[in-house]
Design a protein around this motif. Structure first.
Motif, PDB file in Angstrom:
ATOM      1  N   GLU A  75      31.928  57.261 -12.351  1.00  0.00           N
ATOM      2  CA  GLU A  75      32.817  56.380 -11.446  1.00  0.00           C
ATOM      3  C   GLU A  75      33.183  57.133 -10.237  1.00  0.00           C
ATOM      4  O   GLU A  75      33.364  56.779  -9.011  1.00  0.00           O
ATOM      5  CB  GLU A  75      34.135  56.095 -12.287  1.00  0.00           C
ATOM      6  CG  GLU A  75      34.165  54.988 -13.207  1.00  0.00           C
ATOM      7  CD  GLU A  75      33.317  53.674 -12.691  1.00  0.00           C
ATOM      8  OE1 GLU A  75      33.746  53.212 -11.805  1.00  0.00           O
ATOM      9  OE2 GLU A  75      32.404  53.350 -13.231  1.00  0.00           O
ATOM     10  N   LYS A 104      38.630  53.279  -5.033  1.00  0.00           N
ATOM     11  CA  LYS A 104      38.210  53.744  -6.596  1.00  0.00           C
ATOM     12  C   LYS A 104      38.229  52.482  -7.391  1.00  0.00           C
ATOM     13  O   LYS A 104      38.709  51.461  -6.986  1.00  0.00           O
ATOM     14  CB  LYS A 104      39.202  54.697  -6.877  1.00  0.00           C
ATOM     15  CG  LYS A 104      39.242  55.989  -6.130  1.00  0.00           C
ATOM     16  CD  LYS A 104      37.902  56.739  -5.795  1.00  0.00           C
ATOM     17  CE  LYS A 104      38.084  57.994  -5.058  1.00  0.00           C
ATOM     18  NZ  LYS A 104      37.013  58.630  -4.826  1.00  0.00           N
ATOM     19  N   SER A 105      37.457  52.552  -8.187  1.00  0.00           N
ATOM     20  CA  SER A 105      37.230  51.347  -9.416  1.00  0.00           C
ATOM     21  C   SER A 105      38.281  51.187 -10.423  1.00  0.00           C
ATOM     22  O   SER A 105      39.349  52.021 -10.340  1.00  0.00           O
ATOM     23  CB  SER A 105      35.960  51.438 -10.062  1.00  0.00           C
ATOM     24  OG  SER A 105      36.172  52.616 -10.903  1.00  0.00           O
ATOM     25  N   TRP A 106      38.372  50.087 -10.793  1.00  0.00           N
ATOM     26  CA  TRP A 106      39.615  49.624 -11.611  1.00  0.00           C
ATOM     27  C   TRP A 106      39.232  50.311 -13.029  1.00  0.00           C
ATOM     28  O   TRP A 106      39.895  50.804 -13.851  1.00  0.00           O
ATOM     29  CB  TRP A 106      39.558  48.045 -11.971  1.00  0.00           C
ATOM     30  CG  TRP A 106      40.175  47.624 -10.858  1.00  0.00           C
ATOM     31  CD1 TRP A 106      39.713  46.880  -9.734  1.00  0.00           C
ATOM     32  CD2 TRP A 106      41.735  47.619 -10.641  1.00  0.00           C
ATOM     33  NE1 TRP A 106      40.811  46.322  -9.075  1.00  0.00           N
ATOM     34  CE2 TRP A 106      42.077  46.683  -9.370  1.00  0.00           C
ATOM     35  CE3 TRP A 106      42.685  48.302 -11.175  1.00  0.00           C
ATOM     36  CZ2 TRP A 106      43.191  46.628  -8.706  1.00  0.00           C
ATOM     37  CZ3 TRP A 106      43.922  48.050 -10.598  1.00  0.00           C
ATOM     38  CH2 TRP A 106      44.249  47.362  -9.513  1.00  0.00           C
TER      39      TRP A 106
END
Length: 142
Positions: A36, A115-117
């Motif tokens: 990520e 940023k990603s979940w």
């Protein structure tokens, strides 16, 4: 009134969270976390960099436990807290600290840093874990 801080409890909480960190970000979620963040590891870091990261990581865990101990002791002066069951004190301390301090910062990383979940879930789960571990040790040992 004076806050009585148990420094052994602070050290135990810091060490426990340090170990939890190593487990969380290595065997449990290390690969997903690195993916990520776009980190590719070609091997272990150089020994000096690894030692420095370990020292700084432990100092961070110590500071968190030290401040958390003060926070928990300050709440002990609130009327009715002495009658609250230990589990209630632990959950209240951990969840309110997590919701008030960690979740907003973790959400900001999603909204402002893109940023990603998935990364949010990994990091905020970690933050909930360290607050639960820290609260448990500090409250049981205080």
């Amino acid at each position: 009134m004076e806050l009585q801080i148990n420094y052994v409890a602070v050290l135990v909480a810091a060490f426990a969270n340090f170990i939890f960190s190593a487990l969380w970000y290595t065997p449990l979620f290390g690969k997903a976390w690195a993916k990520e963040l776009g980190i590719t590891a070609s091997g272990p870091p150089p020994a000096a960099a690894f030692a420095k990261a370990l020292i700084v990581g432990f100092v961070g865990q110590f500071l968190m436990a030290y401040v958390f101990a003060h926070n928990n002791m300050a709440w002990s002066f609130v009327p009715g807290m002495a009658e609250m069951p230990v589990a209630g004190k632990i959950i209240s301390a951990a969840v309110f600290t997590w919701l008030g301090f960690y979740v907003p910062a973790d959400l900001d990383r999603v909204m402002w840093e893109g940023k990603s979940w998935k990364l949010f879930a990994i990091n905020t789960g970690y933050h909930l874990g360290i607050t639960l571990i820290g609260a448990t040790i500090l409250i049981l040992m205080m």
